[in-house]
Design a protein around this motif. Structure first.
Motif, mmCIF file in Angstrom:
data_model
loop_
_atom_site.group_PDB
_atom_site.id
_atom_site.type_symbol
_atom_site.label_atom_id
_atom_site.label_comp_id
_atom_site.label_asym_id
_atom_site.label_seq_id
_atom_site.Cartn_x
_atom_site.Cartn_y
_atom_site.Cartn_z
ATOM 1 N N ILE A 234 7.664 -34.403 32.642
ATOM 2 C CA ILE A 234 6.899 -33.896 33.864
ATOM 3 C C ILE A 234 5.605 -33.156 33.424
ATOM 4 O O ILE A 234 4.538 -33.342 33.296
ATOM 5 C CB ILE A 234 7.394 -33.431 34.971
ATOM 6 C CG1 ILE A 234 8.328 -34.352 35.660
ATOM 7 C CG2 ILE A 234 6.493 -32.708 35.930
ATOM 8 C CD1 ILE A 234 9.235 -33.671 36.802
ATOM 9 N N ALA A 235 6.128 -32.182 32.283
ATOM 10 C CA ALA A 235 5.224 -31.347 31.843
ATOM 11 C C ALA A 235 4.110 -31.994 30.818
ATOM 12 O O ALA A 235 3.097 -31.919 30.806
ATOM 13 C CB ALA A 235 5.866 -30.273 30.996
ATOM 14 N N LEU A 236 4.582 -33.184 29.924
ATOM 15 C CA LEU A 236 3.859 -33.610 29.252
ATOM 16 C C LEU A 236 2.846 -34.537 30.028
ATOM 17 O O LEU A 236 1.666 -34.653 29.604
ATOM 18 C CB LEU A 236 4.772 -34.581 28.122
ATOM 19 C CG LEU A 236 5.403 -34.039 27.108
ATOM 20 C CD1 LEU A 236 6.426 -34.931 26.373
ATOM 21 C CD2 LEU A 236 4.207 -33.434 26.134
ATOM 22 N N LEU A 237 3.293 -35.474 30.712
ATOM 23 C CA LEU A 237 2.413 -36.139 31.629
ATOM 24 C C LEU A 237 1.399 -35.476 32.317
ATOM 25 O O LEU A 237 0.166 -36.093 32.600
ATOM 26 C CB LEU A 237 3.314 -37.282 32.472
ATOM 27 C CG LEU A 237 4.180 -38.305 31.740
ATOM 28 C CD1 LEU A 237 4.991 -39.086 32.614
ATOM 29 C CD2 LEU A 237 3.199 -39.239 31.060
ATOM 30 N N THR A 238 1.766 -34.537 33.216
ATOM 31 C CA THR A 238 0.700 -33.711 33.720
ATOM 32 C C THR A 238 -0.367 -33.055 32.875
ATOM 33 O O THR A 238 -1.345 -32.732 33.405
ATOM 34 C CB THR A 238 1.344 -32.675 34.654
ATOM 35 O OG1 THR A 238 2.285 -31.635 33.882
ATOM 36 C CG2 THR A 238 2.162 -33.134 35.886
ATOM 37 N N SER A 239 0.010 -32.573 31.342
ATOM 38 C CA SER A 239 -0.987 -32.132 30.756
ATOM 39 C C SER A 239 -1.736 -33.234 30.003
ATOM 40 O O SER A 239 -2.489 -32.929 29.035
ATOM 41 C CB SER A 239 -0.265 -31.167 29.760
ATOM 42 O OG SER A 239 0.724 -32.004 28.954
ATOM 43 N N HIS A 240 -1.120 -34.550 30.125
ATOM 44 C CA HIS A 240 -1.892 -35.503 29.394
ATOM 45 C C HIS A 240 -2.246 -36.562 30.545
ATOM 46 O O HIS A 240 -1.756 -37.687 30.550
ATOM 47 C CB HIS A 240 -1.044 -36.092 28.470
ATOM 48 C CG HIS A 240 -0.470 -35.331 27.139
ATOM 49 N ND1 HIS A 240 0.185 -34.472 27.304
ATOM 50 C CD2 HIS A 240 -1.258 -35.353 25.972
ATOM 51 C CE1 HIS A 240 0.280 -33.762 25.993
ATOM 52 N NE2 HIS A 240 -0.612 -34.319 25.388
ATOM 53 N N PRO A 241 -3.253 -36.496 31.241
ATOM 54 C CA PRO A 241 -3.639 -37.311 32.382
ATOM 55 C C PRO A 241 -4.237 -38.478 31.892
ATOM 56 O O PRO A 241 -3.950 -39.622 32.709
ATOM 57 C CB PRO A 241 -4.691 -36.508 33.104
ATOM 58 C CG PRO A 241 -5.225 -35.544 32.075
ATOM 59 C CD PRO A 241 -4.095 -35.098 31.109
ATOM 60 N N ASP A 242 -4.484 -38.576 30.784
ATOM 61 C CA ASP A 242 -4.995 -40.064 30.295
ATOM 62 C C ASP A 242 -3.726 -40.887 30.155
ATOM 63 O O ASP A 242 -3.909 -42.267 30.248
ATOM 64 C CB ASP A 242 -5.891 -39.994 29.023
ATOM 65 C CG ASP A 242 -5.098 -39.328 27.863
ATOM 66 O OD1 ASP A 242 -4.151 -38.380 28.280
ATOM 67 O OD2 ASP A 242 -5.055 -39.686 26.774
ATOM 68 N N GLN A 243 -2.626 -40.369 29.499
ATOM 69 C CA GLN A 243 -1.625 -41.063 29.453
ATOM 70 C C GLN A 243 -0.903 -41.456 30.828
ATOM 71 O O GLN A 243 -0.189 -42.618 30.910
ATOM 72 C CB GLN A 243 -0.486 -40.360 28.575
ATOM 73 C CG GLN A 243 -1.125 -40.036 27.410
ATOM 74 C CD GLN A 243 -1.393 -41.231 26.545
ATOM 75 O OE1 GLN A 243 -0.365 -42.089 26.062
ATOM 76 N NE2 GLN A 243 -2.609 -41.563 26.076
ATOM 77 N N LEU A 244 -1.083 -40.851 31.722
ATOM 78 C CA LEU A 244 -0.668 -40.931 33.091
ATOM 79 C C LEU A 244 -1.164 -41.946 33.790
ATOM 80 O O LEU A 244 -0.732 -42.855 34.441
ATOM 81 C CB LEU A 244 -0.501 -39.629 33.973
ATOM 82 C CG LEU A 244 0.249 -39.537 35.324
ATOM 83 C CD1 LEU A 244 1.659 -40.349 35.197
ATOM 84 C CD2 LEU A 244 0.056 -38.495 36.009
ATOM 85 N N GLU A 245 -2.585 -42.198 33.530
ATOM 86 C CA GLU A 245 -3.485 -43.022 33.944
ATOM 87 C C GLU A 245 -3.045 -44.383 33.444
ATOM 88 O O GLU A 245 -3.111 -45.547 34.179
ATOM 89 C CB GLU A 245 -4.905 -42.809 33.792
ATOM 90 C CG GLU A 245 -5.559 -41.781 34.586
ATOM 91 C CD GLU A 245 -7.005 -41.405 34.096
ATOM 92 O OE1 GLU A 245 -7.417 -42.198 33.353
ATOM 93 O OE2 GLU A 245 -7.476 -40.412 34.517
ATOM 94 N N LEU A 246 -2.583 -44.348 32.144
ATOM 95 C CA LEU A 246 -2.348 -45.837 31.477
ATOM 96 C C LEU A 246 -0.865 -46.179 32.155
ATOM 97 O O LEU A 246 -0.905 -47.401 32.381
ATOM 98 C CB LEU A 246 -2.072 -45.332 30.033
ATOM 99 C CG LEU A 246 -3.052 -45.748 28.924
ATOM 100 C CD1 LEU A 246 -2.607 -45.105 27.813
ATOM 101 C CD2 LEU A 246 -3.537 -47.176 29.244
ATOM 102 N N LEU A 247 -0.022 -45.400 32.401
ATOM 103 C CA LEU A 247 1.132 -45.732 33.151
ATOM 104 C C LEU A 247 0.850 -45.929 34.634
ATOM 105 O O LEU A 247 1.718 -46.936 35.015
ATOM 106 C CB LEU A 247 2.199 -44.439 33.242
ATOM 107 C CG LEU A 247 2.703 -44.125 31.727
ATOM 108 C CD1 LEU A 247 3.625 -42.750 31.867
ATOM 109 C CD2 LEU A 247 3.598 -45.289 31.305
ATOM 110 N N THR A 248 0.080 -45.716 35.433
ATOM 111 C CA THR A 248 -0.289 -46.049 36.877
ATOM 112 C C THR A 248 -0.822 -47.484 36.543
ATOM 113 O O THR A 248 -0.672 -48.463 37.378
ATOM 114 C CB THR A 248 -1.329 -45.179 37.327
ATOM 115 O OG1 THR A 248 -0.742 -43.591 37.339
ATOM 116 C CG2 THR A 248 -1.716 -45.564 38.594
ATOM 117 N N ALA A 249 -1.783 -47.735 35.484
ATOM 118 C CA ALA A 249 -2.296 -48.968 35.507
ATOM 119 C C ALA A 249 -1.542 -50.099 35.017
ATOM 120 O O ALA A 249 -1.657 -51.249 35.153
ATOM 121 C CB ALA A 249 -3.705 -48.928 34.616
#
Length: 425
Positions: A276-291
């Protein structure tokens, strides 16, 4: 309490005095105590790497090399570090035996964690079926149900603590069901696990050690009672298997039940919290996972590589062993920097970059390896994918309310609290 103090002195106190006094500025102390508190390859690890693939620091061999760590973990000529190993002086072993209260300490035999074959094989054979691919597939539906129930509960907590209210609750519910422990034990199980977790650190303070073994006394009392209940009325759970197999004595039953309880949720709590800490601090990576949600399994591997729950592990040479161009004498200790291995630039390109598309992220050593590799690695991966994917799908705008609070542990990287605001839904 005098007996406890003697055990602390022999198991932790002498090493602590040496490391804090004579080796205070040394690389070994920095690696063991994780002094800079950073993720990734700290300056101490990089200095070790610059010294070569295997170096000797204050009498201990140290490596941050991925290939060497992997090789040593899989080499049966190296064993787990236990206080009763032959290299320990006889007077120390005698004193430890005399002060032994038979507490279910995961860092002392007969815990599977620090017991080598053939005893280790006997313990692992009894419990391995509960973590087989077939068994984990059967648990998938239940993991989804538990996750969904918790996410429903978060609706009434718009500013939850994502450790206490979510990351801890998913794995503790699953391991409780595997062991056949009632749901009303979850909070107690978490207390036991958190308060005894410092025992995996080296050179503990007396206060930390005393608090941990006081907790273990409570664990021992509970499992004595629970084992008596199972003996009278067996169930179908994993604890029943340990008790009714006829292969384990009472101490072996308690020690390995307590190990399964702790290891069954601590690693995954840390995986989820760190993720959770990593993904909230790396929004670009979270966007990849969403897509591309099919990337979630890869993301879990990258979380484990980038911010693994365990920083180091140690092995002892059971005989003279040649490693590279060095001969390690029987009884010598080898400290393996799992963090260093997971940031080895010879294996992972640009290792300081968090990348959920990294093709070889699964080559990490976060679960250790060899006979002592994490028994529940399949379950941890399953829970990681289900819990993190479901959390961010349900709350896509989730944000943390400031930096999460880390647990003050040297060898485990984890968070104690993680206040957040749930703005999605």
């Amino acid at each position: 309490m005098v007996e406890a103090w003697i055990r602390w002195l022999l198991l932790h106190g002498v090493d602590r005095f040496y490391l804090r006094s004579f080796a205070r500025r040394g690389l070994l102390t920095q690696i063991i105590f994780g002094q800079d508190g950073s993720l990734g390859a700290s300056s101490a690890i990089e200095q070790v790497r610059q010294r070569g693939r295997l170096t000797k620091l204050s009498g201990v061999y140290v490596t941050a090399d991925h290939e060497l760590c992997r090789r040593i973990l899989r080499d049966n000529r190296f064993g787990a570090v236990a206080p009763n190993r032959p290299a320990v002086p006889k007077p120390v072993r005698w004193a430890l035996a005399k002060t032994d209260r038979e507490l279910p300490n995961l860092t002392e035999p007969p815990s599977m964690l620090v017991t080598d074959p053939p005893e280790h094989d006997r313990y692992r054979r009894l419990v391995g079926h509960a973590f087989s691919p077939k068994a984990i597939t059967k648990l998938e539906k239940r993991a989804v149900e538990v996750t969904d129930e918790l996410l429903e509960c978060l609706e009434s907590k718009p500013q939850p603590d994502l450790i206490e209210d979510f990351a801890a609750q998913v794995p503790v519910a699953i391991i409780a069901e595997i062991l056949g422990l009632p749901a009303d034990m979850h909070s107690t199980m978490l207390k036991w696990g958190y308060n005894s977790a410092p025992l995996v650190d080296r050179a503990l303070t007396w206060t930390a050690y005393r608090h941990a073994i006081e907790e273990l006394a409570e664990v021992k009392q509970y499992f004595h009672q629970r084992i008596d209940e199972i003996t009278a009325e067996p169930g179908t759970d994993l604890l029943t298997v340990l008790v009714t197999s006829g292969e384990l004595n009472r101490r072996e039953q308690m020690a390995n039940a307590a190990l399964l309880l702790d290891a069954g949720f601590l690693t995954t709590v840390n995986l989820l919290g760190n993720g959770i800490a990593l993904l909230t601090s790396h929004p670009d990576q979270l966007e990849l996972l969403t897509a591309q949600p099919e990337l979630w399994p890869s993301a879990i591997e990258e979380i484990l590589r980038y911010d693994g729950p365990v920083r180091t592990t140690c092995r002892v040479a059971n005989c003279d062993v040649d490693v590279g161009d060095q001969r390690i004498k029987s009884g010598s200790l080898v400290l393996l920097s799992l963090t260093g291995a997971n940031y080895d630039p010879g294996v992972f390109s640009d290792p300081e970059r968090f990348d959920v598309t990294r093709f070889n992220a699964a080559d990490h050593l976060a679960f250790s390896g060899g006979v002592h590799g994490c028994l529940g690695y399949r379950l941890a991966r399953l829970e990681g994918v289900i819990a993190l994917r479901s959390l961010f799908e349900r709350y896509p705008d989730l944000r943390l309310n400031g930096p999460p609070t880390p647990r003050r542990l040297a060898n485990l990287h984890a968070y104690r609290t993680m206040p957040a605001t749930l703005t999605g839904g």
